[in-house]
Design an enzyme around this catalytic site. Sequence first.
Site, PDB file in Angstrom:
ATOM      1  N   THR A 167      37.868 146.116  81.117  1.00 45.55           N
ATOM      2  CA  THR A 167      37.770 145.791  79.571  1.00 45.55           C
ATOM      3  C   THR A 167      37.069 147.367  78.882  1.00 45.55           C
ATOM      4  O   THR A 167      37.763 147.711  77.947  1.00 45.55           O
ATOM      5  CB  THR A 167      36.846 144.636  79.147  1.00 45.55           C
ATOM      6  OG1 THR A 167      37.693 143.565  79.784  1.00 45.55           O
ATOM      7  CG2 THR A 167      37.016 144.592  77.758  1.00 45.55           C
ATOM      8  N   TRP A 219      39.618 150.253  79.189  1.00 48.09           N
ATOM      9  CA  TRP A 219      40.750 150.122  78.484  1.00 48.09           C
ATOM     10  C   TRP A 219      40.277 150.507  76.967  1.00 48.09           C
ATOM     11  O   TRP A 219      41.084 151.181  76.515  1.00 48.09           O
ATOM     12  CB  TRP A 219      41.075 148.648  78.251  1.00 48.09           C
ATOM     13  CG  TRP A 219      42.180 148.338  77.056  1.00 48.09           C
ATOM     14  CD1 TRP A 219      43.636 148.506  77.232  1.00 48.09           C
ATOM     15  CD2 TRP A 219      42.321 148.210  76.061  1.00 48.09           C
ATOM     16  NE1 TRP A 219      44.448 148.556  76.234  1.00 48.09           N
ATOM     17  CE2 TRP A 219      43.415 147.930  75.333  1.00 48.09           C
ATOM     18  CE3 TRP A 219      41.084 147.881  75.089  1.00 48.09           C
ATOM     19  CZ2 TRP A 219      43.625 147.720  74.068  1.00 48.09           C
ATOM     20  CZ3 TRP A 219      41.441 147.392  73.999  1.00 48.09           C
ATOM     21  CH2 TRP A 219      42.633 147.397  73.267  1.00 48.09           C
ATOM     22  N   HIS A 220      39.057 150.566  76.518  1.00 49.52           N
ATOM     23  CA  HIS A 220      38.893 150.866  75.095  1.00 49.52           C
ATOM     24  C   HIS A 220      38.563 152.368  75.079  1.00 49.52           C
ATOM     25  O   HIS A 220      38.917 152.913  73.771  1.00 49.52           O
ATOM     26  CB  HIS A 220      37.169 150.370  74.959  1.00 49.52           C
ATOM     27  CG  HIS A 220      37.464 148.946  74.112  1.00 49.52           C
ATOM     28  ND1 HIS A 220      37.474 147.879  74.997  1.00 49.52           N
ATOM     29  CD2 HIS A 220      37.658 148.499  73.167  1.00 49.52           C
ATOM     30  CE1 HIS A 220      37.473 146.586  74.411  1.00 49.52           C
ATOM     31  NE2 HIS A 220      37.579 146.954  72.981  1.00 49.52           N
ATOM     32  N   GLY A 221      38.725 153.064  76.232  1.00 48.06           N
ATOM     33  CA  GLY A 221      38.460 154.608  76.115  1.00 48.06           C
ATOM     34  C   GLY A 221      38.188 155.458  77.264  1.00 48.06           C
ATOM     35  O   GLY A 221      37.630 154.670  78.384  1.00 48.06           O
TER      36      GLY A 221
END
Length: 364
Positions: A302, A305-307
Amino acid sequence: MVFSSAVFLFLFLPVVLAVYFLVPSRAAKNVLLLAASLVFYAWGEPAYVLLMIASMAANWLFGLKVDQERPNRRLWLAASLVFNLAVLGFFKYEGFLAHNVNAIVGATVIPDLELPLPIGISFYTLQAVSYVIDVYRGHVAPQRNALYLGMYIAMFPQLVAGPIVRYSTIEEQVLDRREDLRGFSQGVRLFAVGLAKKCLLANTAGTRPVGAWAGIVAYTFQIFFDFSGYSDMAIGLGMMFGFRYLRNFNYPYIAKSATEFWRRWHISLGSFFRDYVYIPLGGNRRGKSRWLINLMIVWGLTGVWHGAAWNFVLWGLFYGALLIVEKLWLLRRMERLPAVLQHLYGIAVFMFGWLIFWIEDPAA
């Protein structure tokens, strides 16, 4: 092109809506939405529109093969996962990988290609992955019309920043949705609320306040009004065209724990990782040790995935560790406290989380 721009509000959207309601057939409306979505995407990413078309074509083929090639359906599913994750990984994480590997080795082992990140690739890739997996599981029928599947993957309302719309949510709506005045007016109202959140509140909160504490408070409000505002606009736009998307935010800042916060924040992302990562890994059904590992894997992913930066990795692992502590013993003890103290704990948790998320270089 962004939803708050004059080009979108006074040119693109009115023209698309006018043509959409003039076109008589459902098939023509769907093709129009696909064409409009490709124009929307090409406006900001003309070179990468071919990448999006390739993703549509490949996942249309994967969906058909997973359904038809029964003896080899697992191989086709694996091929779809490798394709989608390889494309996402290459464009989003190549520079991050090159920078860190080269720093560790002390030499240029991996060249940093400095690729611009394709807009929305994190969102439309997850939608494509969920579609193929759901076909494999038998939850949805494969979409045999490549243009209709392309419309689902590229739909401009949720293209740039979500929500992550599963094909199962709109499967029946592809050919059997209803556009009416009530739904359209509700969509306009929700879009206007989201636009106000973005332009009046998020942008105002984003101005640099004086002091670190004021800064993190402002950022806490900015990221909520920005992201939830965009989700409101996306869901509202979908309603204007007859689609009914699921809610993506449910008052997350009233949460009394990290566990509750993640039931209310970015619901479509949380449910994606639950259904397509956590449960397939075994969830909590294979003993406590495996459960703890599964949680940390999910939250590590997670964060990534954000950056492509270490602060996002740390942010994900922070929540993974905190959720474990809450589930093992803290939540039971928190229930004995007054509601106001539980809420203060929730505020402290998500503000500290946003602090990690906000600091791009944790070593600085």
